[in-house]
Design a protein around this motif. Structure first.
Motif, PDB file in Angstrom:
ATOM      1  N   SER A  27       0.854  -1.186   0.000  1.00 61.63           N
ATOM      2  CA  SER A  27       0.000   0.000   0.000  1.00 61.63           C
ATOM      3  C   SER A  27       0.880   1.222   0.000  1.00 61.63           C
ATOM      4  O   SER A  27       1.975   1.220   0.560  1.00 61.63           O
ATOM      5  CB  SER A  27      -0.887   0.001   1.234  1.00 61.63           C
ATOM      6  OG  SER A  27      -1.428   1.276   1.431  1.00 61.63           O
ATOM      7  N   GLU A  29       0.168   3.721   1.619  1.00 54.81           N
ATOM      8  CA  GLU A  29       0.138   4.268   2.970  1.00 54.81           C
ATOM      9  C   GLU A  29       1.196   3.522   3.794  1.00 54.81           C
ATOM     10  O   GLU A  29       1.035   2.344   4.100  1.00 54.81           O
ATOM     11  CB  GLU A  29      -1.253   4.067   3.550  1.00 54.81           C
ATOM     12  CG  GLU A  29      -1.798   5.266   4.299  1.00 54.81           C
ATOM     13  CD  GLU A  29      -0.942   5.617   5.479  1.00 54.81           C
ATOM     14  OE1 GLU A  29      -0.393   6.751   5.487  1.00 54.81           O
ATOM     15  OE2 GLU A  29      -0.816   4.793   6.381  1.00 54.81           O
ATOM     16  N   LEU A  32       0.166   1.494   7.000  1.00 54.09           N
ATOM     17  CA  LEU A  32      -0.684   0.351   6.668  1.00 54.09           C
ATOM     18  C   LEU A  32       0.162  -0.804   6.153  1.00 54.09           C
ATOM     19  O   LEU A  32       0.003  -1.957   6.557  1.00 54.09           O
ATOM     20  CB  LEU A  32      -1.690   0.788   5.598  1.00 54.09           C
ATOM     21  CG  LEU A  32      -2.706  -0.234   5.135  1.00 54.09           C
ATOM     22  CD1 LEU A  32      -3.526  -0.745   6.306  1.00 54.09           C
ATOM     23  CD2 LEU A  32      -3.641   0.384   4.097  1.00 54.09           C
ATOM     24  N   TYR A 111      -8.250  -0.050  10.917  1.00 58.25           N
ATOM     25  CA  TYR A 111      -8.265   0.085   9.456  1.00 58.25           C
ATOM     26  C   TYR A 111      -7.424  -0.984   8.770  1.00 58.25           C
ATOM     27  O   TYR A 111      -7.706  -1.350   7.633  1.00 58.25           O
ATOM     28  CB  TYR A 111      -7.824   1.481   9.030  1.00 58.25           C
ATOM     29  CG  TYR A 111      -8.889   2.514   9.302  1.00 58.25           C
ATOM     30  CD1 TYR A 111     -10.173   2.364   8.775  1.00 58.25           C
ATOM     31  CD2 TYR A 111      -8.646   3.626  10.097  1.00 58.25           C
ATOM     32  CE1 TYR A 111     -11.165   3.278   9.030  1.00 58.25           C
ATOM     33  CE2 TYR A 111      -9.640   4.554  10.353  1.00 58.25           C
ATOM     34  CZ  TYR A 111     -10.899   4.382   9.823  1.00 58.25           C
ATOM     35  OH  TYR A 111     -11.882   5.288  10.081  1.00 58.25           O
ATOM     36  N   ASP A 114      -9.843  -3.790   8.408  1.00 62.88           N
ATOM     37  CA  ASP A 114     -10.812  -3.503   7.337  1.00 62.88           C
ATOM     38  C   ASP A 114     -10.158  -3.669   5.972  1.00 62.88           C
ATOM     39  O   ASP A 114     -10.745  -4.231   5.039  1.00 62.88           O
ATOM     40  CB  ASP A 114     -11.323  -2.052   7.446  1.00 62.88           C
ATOM     41  CG  ASP A 114     -12.252  -1.858   8.631  1.00 62.88           C
ATOM     42  OD1 ASP A 114     -12.542  -2.840   9.329  1.00 62.88           O
ATOM     43  OD2 ASP A 114     -12.697  -0.720   8.850  1.00 62.88           O
ATOM     44  N   PHE A 115      -8.947  -3.157   5.873  1.00 67.06           N
ATOM     45  CA  PHE A 115      -8.210  -3.213   4.613  1.00 67.06           C
ATOM     46  C   PHE A 115      -7.967  -4.671   4.205  1.00 67.06           C
ATOM     47  O   PHE A 115      -8.178  -5.055   3.057  1.00 67.06           O
ATOM     48  CB  PHE A 115      -6.889  -2.463   4.817  1.00 67.06           C
ATOM     49  CG  PHE A 115      -5.934  -2.501   3.661  1.00 67.06           C
ATOM     50  CD1 PHE A 115      -6.118  -1.673   2.567  1.00 67.06           C
ATOM     51  CD2 PHE A 115      -4.826  -3.342   3.667  1.00 67.06           C
ATOM     52  CE1 PHE A 115      -5.224  -1.681   1.500  1.00 67.06           C
ATOM     53  CE2 PHE A 115      -3.930  -3.357   2.610  1.00 67.06           C
ATOM     54  CZ  PHE A 115      -4.133  -2.522   1.524  1.00 67.06           C
TER      55      PHE A 115
ATOM     56  N   ARG B 142      -9.565   0.988  -0.601  1.00 67.11           N
ATOM     57  CA  ARG B 142      -9.105   2.355  -0.820  1.00 67.11           C
ATOM     58  C   ARG B 142      -9.636   3.307   0.247  1.00 67.11           C
ATOM     59  O   ARG B 142      -8.959   4.244   0.662  1.00 67.11           O
ATOM     60  CB  ARG B 142      -9.520   2.843  -2.213  1.00 67.11           C
ATOM     61  CG  ARG B 142      -8.898   2.037  -3.349  1.00 67.11           C
ATOM     62  CD  ARG B 142      -7.384   2.161  -3.353  1.00 67.11           C
ATOM     63  NE  ARG B 142      -6.957   3.503  -3.642  1.00 67.11           N
ATOM     64  CZ  ARG B 142      -6.669   3.968  -4.855  1.00 67.11           C
ATOM     65  NH1 ARG B 142      -6.743   3.157  -5.890  1.00 67.11           N
ATOM     66  NH2 ARG B 142      -6.311   5.215  -5.024  1.00 67.11           N
ATOM     67  N   CYS B 144     -10.185   2.572   3.348  1.00 63.96           N
ATOM     68  CA  CYS B 144      -9.348   2.378   4.545  1.00 63.96           C
ATOM     69  C   CYS B 144      -8.048   3.158   4.370  1.00 63.96           C
ATOM     70  O   CYS B 144      -7.562   3.803   5.311  1.00 63.96           O
ATOM     71  CB  CYS B 144      -8.982   0.918   4.735  1.00 63.96           C
ATOM     72  SG  CYS B 144     -10.400  -0.136   4.965  1.00 63.96           S
ATOM     73  N   GLN B 145      -7.491   3.047   3.183  1.00 67.96           N
ATOM     74  CA  GLN B 145      -6.253   3.752   2.916  1.00 67.96           C
ATOM     75  C   GLN B 145      -6.453   5.266   3.077  1.00 67.96           C
ATOM     76  O   GLN B 145      -5.632   5.948   3.688  1.00 67.96           O
ATOM     77  CB  GLN B 145      -5.809   3.413   1.500  1.00 67.96           C
ATOM     78  CG  GLN B 145      -4.373   3.633   1.274  1.00 67.96           C
ATOM     79  CD  GLN B 145      -3.921   2.947  -0.022  1.00 67.96           C
ATOM     80  OE1 GLN B 145      -3.719   1.737  -0.083  1.00 67.96           O
ATOM     81  NE2 GLN B 145      -3.772   3.731  -1.052  1.00 67.96           N
ATOM     82  N   GLU B 147      -8.641   6.767   4.950  1.00 63.81           N
ATOM     83  CA  GLU B 147      -8.784   7.089   6.377  1.00 63.81           C
ATOM     84  C   GLU B 147      -7.427   7.122   7.065  1.00 63.81           C
ATOM     85  O   GLU B 147      -7.154   7.969   7.922  1.00 63.81           O
ATOM     86  CB  GLU B 147      -9.681   6.055   7.072  1.00 63.81           C
ATOM     87  CG  GLU B 147     -11.127   6.076   6.644  1.00 63.81           C
ATOM     88  CD  GLU B 147     -11.871   7.329   7.085  1.00 63.81           C
ATOM     89  OE1 GLU B 147     -11.374   8.066   7.959  1.00 63.81           O
ATOM     90  OE2 GLU B 147     -12.951   7.587   6.517  1.00 63.81           O
ATOM     91  N   LEU B 148      -6.564   6.181   6.673  1.00 57.22           N
ATOM     92  CA  LEU B 148      -5.239   6.131   7.295  1.00 57.22           C
ATOM     93  C   LEU B 148      -4.389   7.316   6.843  1.00 57.22           C
ATOM     94  O   LEU B 148      -3.620   7.869   7.638  1.00 57.22           O
ATOM     95  CB  LEU B 148      -4.558   4.806   6.980  1.00 57.22           C
ATOM     96  CG  LEU B 148      -5.157   3.648   7.766  1.00 57.22           C
ATOM     97  CD1 LEU B 148      -4.682   2.315   7.236  1.00 57.22           C
ATOM     98  CD2 LEU B 148      -4.796   3.780   9.253  1.00 57.22           C
ATOM     99  N   GLU B 149      -4.530   7.701   5.603  1.00 57.23           N
ATOM    100  CA  GLU B 149      -3.805   8.887   5.148  1.00 57.23           C
ATOM    101  C   GLU B 149      -4.280  10.115   5.930  1.00 57.23           C
ATOM    102  O   GLU B 149      -3.487  10.976   6.290  1.00 57.23           O
ATOM    103  CB  GLU B 149      -3.998   9.087   3.639  1.00 57.23           C
ATOM    104  CG  GLU B 149      -3.279   8.011   2.840  1.00 57.23           C
ATOM    105  CD  GLU B 149      -3.310   8.243   1.332  1.00 57.23           C
ATOM    106  OE1 GLU B 149      -2.926   7.320   0.605  1.00 57.23           O
ATOM    107  OE2 GLU B 149      -3.708   9.341   0.896  1.00 57.23           O
TER     108      GLU B 149
END
Lengths: 327, 327
Positions: A27, A29, A32, A111, A114-115, B142, B144-145, B147-149
């Motif tokens: 990812s 991120e 993550l 998250y 969830d991911f 995406r 989740c990504q 939200e993490l960003e």
């Protein structure tokens, strides 16, 4: 066949599962990706991928690519449930290492779970058979329900036994059954074989979870990577404890009343250790092991309905391993 | 067409979506069912179902059953993200009512979200077109990504603007685009139409989120059901704030430096109120509204590529509503 032989024979395919897992959790991120890789590299028995791959030997179609994908998806679902469970249980260690939640906090853990769920289902949706996707999503919903039933029953010393069986079926056995089914369907096994594998997975999963619950009470902390009695400390009353509470195995009602008195929110480590001792003395652990054996017997019967050969021996090895393991 | 007319015209189908939602969240686990129904009955604009249903008018196939199912699934995914976001944001109210997390705790909120995700994907997997499942699972990953960003960028006053655009695309716009696409595909719209709807959904979603972020700064607390500046207090720096921080709109660098100094973890309500005032004075809010208008223009261009008629007018009404709303 020994399970080490089996892991050896499947080494190539399991390696491909690992590679795909690393690819899938990639990812942009960084946190993550870091947390997912950390989870991945913590290892584990990769029991679900193993079961998917072996079940995939029971049909005429040999699509290793599809099996590897399904195996990775099932492992990701398992990983997702572990991260979320650690948030709920407020666990700081798993397999002897800090949990994602402990290392990065609840938010990232939420998250990341969830991911992983979403990525797993995305991976499964690439498979031709739509039912695989459906049954997996259904199993995830049931797993959540199982976890919530567990929360509901924390510290409930008077819970009926069927609630224990039902929640471990939802929490653990269904995903194992799905692993078998997914392998069978990917290989285009006939309907009867697929059903036998589904049943086998369910029985294997039940045995697995009961043994897990026993190990939580009798295991070696250094081997297990978590403190003995941790289920108990969290209020999760497992089969050996429920047997002891009933005094069914010991016949000693006064002892089970004393036991009940020690189980409550905020119980100390000493209380828990005392309960563990009392449960062992009551015969609750032996009785739980016998129940696990019964599931193993049923699982063997399921296997008998399957064509003889390498794959069936491999599943027998998995079954033997699940009950004989010490962690 | 006015959006109230549109809701009126779709009343029958939206009612079926509500009924299906109530059915889908039914669970033997009382707390899970209670929390899900609570979420459901808190209402909301049901924008995603509306968009699915209207997009489903652009193809030759009129399968209301499938559209209603897809609409319910998309709303469930939206609900799941709301519950999980409330856990992360530690929010105690949403739409003026206590959040699930506040009423039942983090643990139930976590599993309720997982349950809703899984149920939604299960519902979607009943649809014939496998790609729907795939694109939806992809969108969830995406989200989740995104939200993490967002977590990563909390309080980062020097974050580049593209990170804001990228995260709202992931957090909000993708699911709106998926809603359009799912409707189009369920109706077997041709590829060109499906693509135009996908783009429209993306632009609609971007406009929607920017307006949402503006409303967080200028909205009426009583109407919004949450305190003004709550994004800011949580460190989530939205477009108007980022514009003000750049001093691009005001040209007043000293003012933007003063602004930057007030934004930090643990900032007080007074600090936040002061920032809101300064952002408004800097012209950041107007500038953000202009960006939203630009997305609306793009969305109108997407609509122009679609066949003229009732459905197109309906999407125009949704677009107008999204930008003109006060909550």
């Amino acid at each position: 066949m020994r399970v080490t032989e089996l892991y050896g024979a499947m080494r190539g395919e399991l390696r491909r599962v690992e590679d795909l897992l690393e690819e899938e959790v990639a990812s942009r991120e960084p946190a993550l990706q870091e947390a997912s890789l950390y989870l991945l590299r913590a290892g584990g028995k990769r029991l679900r991928p193993l079961v998917v791959l072996v079940s995939g030997r029971f049909g005429p179609r040999r699509d290793t690519e599809a099996l590897v994908r399904a195996a990775a998806a099932l492992e990701m679902i398992h990983m997702a449930t572990l991260v979320h469970d650690d948030v709920i249980d407020r666990s700081d260690t798993r397999r002897g290492r800090p949990t994602v939640k402990a290392a990065w906090g609840d938010q990232l853990a939420l998250y990341t779970g969830d991911f992983l769920f979403a990525r797993a289902l995305e991976l499964l949706s690439e498979m031709e058979d739509r039912r695989l996707h459906e049954v997996t999503a259904w199993a995830i919903a049931r797993m959540c329900q199982g976890e919530l039933e567990q929360m509901h029953d924390l510290y409930r010393i008077d819970q009926p036994l069927f609630r224990y069986y039902r929640r471990i079926r939802q929490k653990t056995a269904l995903l194992m059954a799905v692993s078998c089914l997914v392998g069978a369907r990917a290989a285009e096994a006939d309907e009867e074989t697929a059903r036998a594998l589904w049943r086998f997975g369910g029985h294997l999963g039940m045995a697995f979870q009961i043994v897990d619950d026993v190990l939580d009470l009798v295991g070696d902390e250094a081997v297990m990577g978590k403190p003995v009695g941790s289920d108990l400390l969290q209020g999760n009353l497992t089969l050996p404890v429920l047997f002891a509470l009933r005094g069914r195995t010991s016949g000693d009602e006064a002892a089970s009343r004393r036991l009940a008195g020690r189980i409550h929110p905020g119980m100390s480590q000493e209380d828990a250790a005392e309960v563990v001792r009392a449960v062992a003395e009551s015969g609750g652990i032996d009785e739980a092991r016998r129940v696990a054996e019964r599931y193993v017997t049923w699982a063997r019967r399921d296997l008998a309905a399957l064509p003889d050969g390498w794959a069936r021996e491999a599943l027998e090895a998995v079954l033997g391993f699940v009950t004989a393991r010490d962690r």
